[in-house]
Design a protein around this motif. Structure first.
Motif, PDB file in Angstrom:
ATOM      1  N   MET A  26      20.648 -17.415 -12.835  1.00 19.30           N
ATOM      2  CA  MET A  26      19.510 -17.583 -13.730  1.00 19.30           C
ATOM      3  C   MET A  26      19.735 -16.806 -15.023  1.00 19.30           C
ATOM      4  O   MET A  26      20.038 -15.613 -15.002  1.00 19.30           O
ATOM      5  CB  MET A  26      18.218 -17.119 -13.068  1.00 19.30           C
ATOM      6  CG  MET A  26      16.987 -17.294 -13.952  1.00 19.30           C
ATOM      7  SD  MET A  26      15.457 -16.823 -13.151  1.00 19.30           S
ATOM      8  CE  MET A  26      15.178 -18.277 -12.128  1.00 19.30           C
ATOM      9  N   ALA A  59      16.279 -15.747  -7.039  1.00 19.64           N
ATOM     10  CA  ALA A  59      17.323 -16.114  -7.997  1.00 19.64           C
ATOM     11  C   ALA A  59      18.605 -15.343  -7.728  1.00 19.64           C
ATOM     12  O   ALA A  59      19.706 -15.902  -7.803  1.00 19.64           O
ATOM     13  CB  ALA A  59      16.830 -15.844  -9.422  1.00 19.64           C
ATOM     14  N   SER A 273      14.721 -24.466 -12.519  1.00 24.91           N
ATOM     15  CA  SER A 273      14.173 -23.638 -11.438  1.00 24.91           C
ATOM     16  C   SER A 273      12.679 -23.380 -11.595  1.00 24.91           C
ATOM     17  O   SER A 273      12.064 -22.746 -10.739  1.00 24.91           O
ATOM     18  CB  SER A 273      14.917 -22.299 -11.368  1.00 24.91           C
ATOM     19  OG  SER A 273      14.703 -21.542 -12.541  1.00 24.91           O
ATOM     20  N   ILE A 276      10.466 -23.894  -8.669  1.00 24.78           N
ATOM     21  CA  ILE A 276      10.750 -22.986  -7.564  1.00 24.78           C
ATOM     22  C   ILE A 276      10.137 -21.625  -7.848  1.00 24.78           C
ATOM     23  O   ILE A 276       9.688 -20.911  -6.942  1.00 24.78           O
ATOM     24  CB  ILE A 276      12.272 -22.846  -7.339  1.00 24.78           C
ATOM     25  CG1 ILE A 276      12.957 -24.215  -7.356  1.00 24.78           C
ATOM     26  CG2 ILE A 276      12.568 -22.098  -6.061  1.00 24.78           C
ATOM     27  CD1 ILE A 276      12.446 -25.189  -6.328  1.00 24.78           C
ATOM     28  N   GLU A 277      10.057 -21.258  -9.113  1.00 21.42           N
ATOM     29  CA  GLU A 277       9.507 -19.960  -9.501  1.00 21.42           C
ATOM     30  C   GLU A 277       7.993 -19.896  -9.346  1.00 21.42           C
ATOM     31  O   GLU A 277       7.429 -18.803  -9.199  1.00 21.42           O
ATOM     32  CB  GLU A 277       9.876 -19.652 -10.949  1.00 21.42           C
ATOM     33  CG  GLU A 277      11.367 -19.512 -11.205  1.00 21.42           C
ATOM     34  CD  GLU A 277      11.659 -19.339 -12.681  1.00 21.42           C
ATOM     35  OE1 GLU A 277      11.179 -18.345 -13.259  1.00 21.42           O
ATOM     36  OE2 GLU A 277      12.353 -20.199 -13.260  1.00 21.42           O
ATOM     37  N   ARG A 282       6.103 -25.318  -6.168  1.00 20.80           N
ATOM     38  CA  ARG A 282       7.111 -25.492  -5.115  1.00 20.80           C
ATOM     39  C   ARG A 282       6.504 -26.192  -3.907  1.00 20.80           C
ATOM     40  O   ARG A 282       7.111 -27.109  -3.335  1.00 20.80           O
ATOM     41  CB  ARG A 282       7.659 -24.126  -4.710  1.00 20.80           C
ATOM     42  CG  ARG A 282       8.937 -24.174  -3.884  1.00 20.80           C
ATOM     43  CD  ARG A 282       9.326 -22.771  -3.485  1.00 20.80           C
ATOM     44  NE  ARG A 282      10.724 -22.682  -3.114  1.00 20.80           N
ATOM     45  CZ  ARG A 282      11.275 -21.591  -2.606  1.00 20.80           C
ATOM     46  NH1 ARG A 282      10.541 -20.507  -2.411  1.00 20.80           N
ATOM     47  NH2 ARG A 282      12.555 -21.571  -2.270  1.00 20.80           N
ATOM     48  N   GLN A 296      14.845 -25.619  -3.179  1.00 21.28           N
ATOM     49  CA  GLN A 296      15.504 -24.425  -3.715  1.00 21.28           C
ATOM     50  C   GLN A 296      16.010 -24.616  -5.149  1.00 21.28           C
ATOM     51  O   GLN A 296      16.284 -23.633  -5.824  1.00 21.28           O
ATOM     52  CB  GLN A 296      16.688 -24.039  -2.815  1.00 21.28           C
ATOM     53  CG  GLN A 296      16.338 -23.706  -1.386  1.00 21.28           C
ATOM     54  CD  GLN A 296      15.689 -22.341  -1.222  1.00 21.28           C
ATOM     55  OE1 GLN A 296      15.534 -21.595  -2.180  1.00 21.28           O
ATOM     56  NE2 GLN A 296      15.299 -22.006  -0.005  1.00 21.28           N
ATOM     57  N   MET A 297      16.146 -25.857  -5.601  1.00 21.42           N
ATOM     58  CA  MET A 297      16.595 -26.107  -6.980  1.00 21.42           C
ATOM     59  C   MET A 297      16.366 -27.571  -7.324  1.00 21.42           C
ATOM     60  O   MET A 297      16.433 -28.445  -6.457  1.00 21.42           O
ATOM     61  CB  MET A 297      18.085 -25.775  -7.149  1.00 21.42           C
ATOM     62  CG  MET A 297      18.588 -25.831  -8.589  1.00 21.42           C
ATOM     63  SD  MET A 297      17.772 -24.652  -9.680  1.00 21.42           S
ATOM     64  CE  MET A 297      18.477 -23.110  -9.076  1.00 21.42           C
TER      65      MET A 297
END
Length: 334
Positions: A26, A59, A273, A276-277, A282, A296-297
């Motif tokens: 990241m 990350a 991402s 996901i963050e 998510r 996850q991505m």
């Protein structure tokens, strides 16, 4: 006579680390360190290198998993194959993976192919062309994730892509309202010659409202007329069955195998991402996919109009720690 395993040496680590540092991370933060421990090589999470964001631990573990995969491939090609132990039993919180020597053998054709792709792989944040990714290549990408214990869903069709893009954009808006997030983007903007972070050239074009998927605002260039991003990109979501710390390291290994498989096929990839963050995004993404596993991505995959610009890395020698002994509990890993 059956070949026997021997301890990894400083030369083994030095040669393999040159490839390990090419893993993605990241903001190109490179949150890893490597070191000999007894007869093994450890991948250690460098907490001081992580972006100051809530998802920093995730990350960092994904990035270190990707670096561990590069180490594994490099060692195999050196004739020094490894078994990777994720989250070793001694539970040193800094050690996310340990590579234990396996019996010497020639590298497989697949390992050599992945090895050759490592220097060519980098994020390409520029527009792609509209050429369709063939079905057999898509199958290879799915299989790459599966081989490493993950799964890869390809999002195909305008309606499906737009629905996923809505989730990514919603997450991006949440992050943009956070002053700390904006501060982190600014902190990792770098000059072209910097050995970490993201330069304006590597950032591609500055984001604009009509973009289907939101690039991060790393100070990219203003785009010329006619250089909008592709209207219907091939989008993929990588995931794992569960989301413990070890699963995130596994996700990093699956991530890197997918990225190297894509590079070998002549594909360009950029990663997102943001969903996901943001925990709510998510969960929304998982529900939309109908998956019991955990995303996850998110990737954008295609054929590049231009080659893109790799971000630089710190020298491998700067992320190698002095050797240390195996410690009292490490034999339990074997």
């Amino acid at each position: 006579m059956t070949p026997t395993t021997t301890a990894y040496t400083a030369d083994d680590l030095s040669a393999a680390a040159e490839l390990a540092i090419r893993a993605p991370s990241m903001h190109n933060s490179q949150p890893w360190r490597f070191g000999l421990a007894g007869d093994t090589i450890e991948v250690r999470l460098d907490l001081t290198r992580l972006p100051d964001i809530p998802a920093a631990g995730w990350a960092g573990r994904v990035s270190c998993g990707a670096a561990a995969f590069n180490l594994r491939v490099a060692l195999a090609v050196l004739g020094r194959p490894a078994n990777v132990i994720v989250q070793p039993l001694d539970r040193d919180p800094a050690v996310v993976a340990r590579l234990v020597p396996d019996e010497p053998r020639p590298a497989s054709g697949a390992e050599r192919t992945l090895y050759a792709a490592i220097p060519r792989r980098h994020s390409n944040r520029a527009p792609f062309n509209t050429q369709t990714v063939p079905a057999d290549v898509r199958s290879r990408l799915r299989e790459a994730a599966r081989r490493e214990g993950g799964w890869l869903d390809l999002i195909i069709g305008a309606n499906a892509v737009n629905a996923l893009a809505e989730v990514v954009n919603a997450a991006n808006r949440v992050l943009q309202r956070d002053e700390a997030y904006a501060g982190e983007l600014a902190r990792w903007r770098r000059a072209e010659t910097a050995q970490d972070g993201v330069s304006a050239r590597a950032a591609g074009y500055a984001p604009e409202p009509q973009d289907v998927l939101p690039m991060r605002a790393f100070g990219g260039r203003t785009r010329p007329l006619g250089r909008d991003y592709e209207p219907e990109p091939l989008v993929a979501v990588l995931g794992t069955p569960t989301d413990r710390d070890g699963d995130q390291v596994v996700a990093g290994q699956a991530l890197q195998r997918v990225l190297l498989t894509a590079a070998d096929a002549g594909l360009a990839v950029s990663m997102f991402s943001q969903p996901i963050e943001v925990a709510a995004a998510r969960d929304r993404l998982r529900t939309a996919l109908g998956r019991h596993g955990v995303p996850q991505m998110v990737f954008r995959i295609g054929y590049a109009r231009q080659p893109g610009y790799p971000s630089l890395r710190r020298p491998a020698s700067s992320v190698i720690d002095p050797p240390r002994g195996p410690g009292p509990d490490r034999a339990a890993d074997r």
